[in-house]
Write an enzyme that holds these catalytic residues in place. Sequence first.
Site, PDB file in Angstrom:
ATOM      1  N   PHE A  70       1.866   5.708   4.929  1.00 18.28           N
ATOM      2  CA  PHE A  70       0.868   6.023   5.961  1.00 18.28           C
ATOM      3  C   PHE A  70      -0.308   5.044   5.985  1.00 18.28           C
ATOM      4  O   PHE A  70      -1.308   5.304   6.643  1.00 18.28           O
ATOM      5  CB  PHE A  70       0.317   7.457   5.820  1.00 18.28           C
ATOM      6  N   SER A  71      -0.221   3.935   5.238  1.00 19.17           N
ATOM      7  CA  SER A  71      -1.358   3.015   5.207  1.00 19.17           C
ATOM      8  C   SER A  71      -1.298   1.980   6.332  1.00 19.17           C
ATOM      9  O   SER A  71      -2.187   1.143   6.452  1.00 19.17           O
ATOM     10  CB  SER A  71      -1.441   2.322   3.840  1.00 19.17           C
ATOM     11  N   GLY A  72      -0.252   2.026   7.145  1.00 16.59           N
ATOM     12  CA  GLY A  72      -0.172   1.107   8.279  1.00 16.59           C
ATOM     13  C   GLY A  72       0.560  -0.186   7.976  1.00 16.59           C
ATOM     14  O   GLY A  72       0.379  -1.180   8.678  1.00 16.59           O
ATOM     15  N   CYS A  89      -8.692  14.831   0.853  1.00 16.72           N
ATOM     16  CA  CYS A  89     -10.161  14.767   0.873  1.00 16.72           C
ATOM     17  C   CYS A  89     -10.715  13.722   1.834  1.00 16.72           C
ATOM     18  O   CYS A  89     -11.925  13.631   1.999  1.00 16.72           O
ATOM     19  CB  CYS A  89     -10.699  14.504  -0.541  1.00 16.72           C
ATOM     20  N   GLY A 102       0.848  -1.188   0.000  1.00 22.02           N
ATOM     21  CA  GLY A 102       0.000   0.000   0.000  1.00 22.02           C
ATOM     22  C   GLY A 102       0.879   1.231   0.000  1.00 22.02           C
ATOM     23  O   GLY A 102       2.108   1.113  -0.030  1.00 22.02           O
ATOM     24  N   ASP A 117      10.755  -5.126   6.513  1.00 22.04           N
ATOM     25  CA  ASP A 117      10.045  -3.869   6.255  1.00 22.04           C
ATOM     26  C   ASP A 117      10.713  -3.140   5.090  1.00 22.04           C
ATOM     27  O   ASP A 117      11.863  -3.415   4.755  1.00 22.04           O
ATOM     28  CB  ASP A 117      10.047  -2.978   7.508  1.00 22.04           C
ATOM     29  N   GLU A 118       9.973  -2.233   4.462  1.00 20.77           N
ATOM     30  CA  GLU A 118      10.480  -1.437   3.337  1.00 20.77           C
ATOM     31  C   GLU A 118      11.058  -2.341   2.250  1.00 20.77           C
ATOM     32  O   GLU A 118      12.153  -2.082   1.715  1.00 20.77           O
ATOM     33  CB  GLU A 118      11.549  -0.434   3.825  1.00 20.77           C
ATOM     34  N   CYS A 124      -6.762   9.684   2.404  1.00 24.47           N
ATOM     35  CA  CYS A 124      -6.254  10.733   1.518  1.00 24.47           C
ATOM     36  C   CYS A 124      -6.076  12.033   2.304  1.00 24.47           C
ATOM     37  O   CYS A 124      -7.004  12.512   2.946  1.00 24.47           O
ATOM     38  CB  CYS A 124      -7.212  10.943   0.343  1.00 24.47           C
TER      39      CYS A 124
HETATM   40  P1  ADP Z   1       3.373   2.802   6.558  1.00 23.86           P
HETATM   41  O1  ADP Z   1       4.387   1.817   7.053  1.00 23.86           O
HETATM   42  O2  ADP Z   1       2.374   2.184   5.613  1.00 23.86           O
HETATM   43  O3  ADP Z   1       3.980   4.041   5.995  1.00 23.86           O
HETATM   44  P2  ADP Z   1       2.848   3.163   9.385  1.00 23.86           P
HETATM   45  O4  ADP Z   1       2.472   1.798   9.893  1.00 23.86           O
HETATM   46  O5  ADP Z   1       4.231   3.636   9.654  1.00 23.86           O
HETATM   47  O6  ADP Z   1       2.494   3.259   7.822  1.00 23.86           O
HETATM   48  O7  ADP Z   1       1.887   4.258  10.013  1.00 23.86           O
HETATM   49  C1  ADP Z   1       0.485   4.134  10.031  1.00 23.86           C
HETATM   50  C2  ADP Z   1      -0.031   5.239  10.943  1.00 23.86           C
HETATM   51  O8  ADP Z   1       0.210   6.509  10.327  1.00 23.86           O
HETATM   52  C3  ADP Z   1      -1.532   5.254  11.209  1.00 23.86           C
HETATM   53  O9  ADP Z   1      -1.932   4.365  12.205  1.00 23.86           O
HETATM   54  C4  ADP Z   1      -1.734   6.697  11.653  1.00 23.86           C
HETATM   55  O10 ADP Z   1      -1.451   6.832  13.021  1.00 23.86           O
HETATM   56  C5  ADP Z   1      -0.654   7.474  10.908  1.00 23.86           C
HETATM   57  N1  ADP Z   1      -1.141   8.302   9.797  1.00 23.86           N
HETATM   58  C6  ADP Z   1      -0.656   9.541   9.470  1.00 23.86           C
HETATM   59  N2  ADP Z   1      -1.251  10.037   8.380  1.00 23.86           N
HETATM   60  C7  ADP Z   1      -2.148   9.114   7.962  1.00 23.86           C
HETATM   61  C8  ADP Z   1      -3.080   9.030   6.871  1.00 23.86           C
HETATM   62  N3  ADP Z   1      -3.195  10.014   5.969  1.00 23.86           N
HETATM   63  N4  ADP Z   1      -3.828   7.906   6.746  1.00 23.86           N
HETATM   64  C9  ADP Z   1      -3.717   6.916   7.652  1.00 23.86           C
HETATM   65  N5  ADP Z   1      -2.865   6.933   8.709  1.00 23.86           N
HETATM   66  C10 ADP Z   1      -2.085   8.021   8.870  1.00 23.86           C
HETATM   67 MG    MG Z   2       6.458   1.732   6.896  1.00 26.08          MG
HETATM   68 ZN    ZN Z   3      -8.597  12.528  -2.177  1.00 28.99          ZN
END
Ligand code: ADP
Ligand code: MG
Ligand code: ZN
Length: 196
Positions: free
Chosen positions: A18-20, A148, A15, A88-89, A145
Amino acid sequence: MHRRADEGWIEVVCGPMFSGKSEELIRRVTRYHLARVPTQTFKPALDTRYAVSEVVSHSKLSTAAQPVRDSESLLKAVKEQTVVVGIDEGQFFDLGLIDVATSLAMAGKKVIVAGLDTDYLGRPFDPIPSLMMQAEYVTKSLAVCHRCGGPGLFTQRVVDSDELVVLGGGDTYEARCRRCYNPKKTHQQTWEMESA
Ligand code: ADP
Ligand code: MG
Ligand code: ZN
């Protein structure tokens, strides 16, 4: 620990930023660790954003992780007794990660890879898409997003750079839905267009 070769598999969590993905990786590895199943987590040595020897999520969850230079060093670092291998990554690894994940799974290990499925231009970000084809389990996570509140599917770079890899967090990237995503424009350019 009792272990059969057919217990090995590959899980991919993909994903946008910021998708977790890291949160989910940490959750999946930690539950095995708590049950005393031997785990090891790895990250590419180039990702030094928050900590050198930890995976840290944007929500500040963390787990110990060993930085490795490439897929070959990752394979060498996996211990015989390890059952769960977290990575990760994954998008920052070389294509060798596909064979490495496959052979670890064949050796009976559960390989959990988190990573971006697309780059900042929305193109497939290998080795993640190739790993998805080899994986028993694929989870696609969405962010919210930043513009929005819709389903955040892509990673929008909001600073000017044509480099494939630009390390950064919320000041460098935003999650965007398909309508708000514009790979050709940075945030600044989008804003200038709208206010012109
Ligand atoms: P990833 O590894 O996919 O970049 P992380 O697991 O590090 O994501 O972080 C997910 C966390 O980021 C969410 O639980 C939330 O606290 C935070 N977050 C910040 N901005 C957003 C966003 N736009 N959508 C969803 N979560 C966000
Ligand atoms: Mg990450
Ligand atoms: Zn949007």
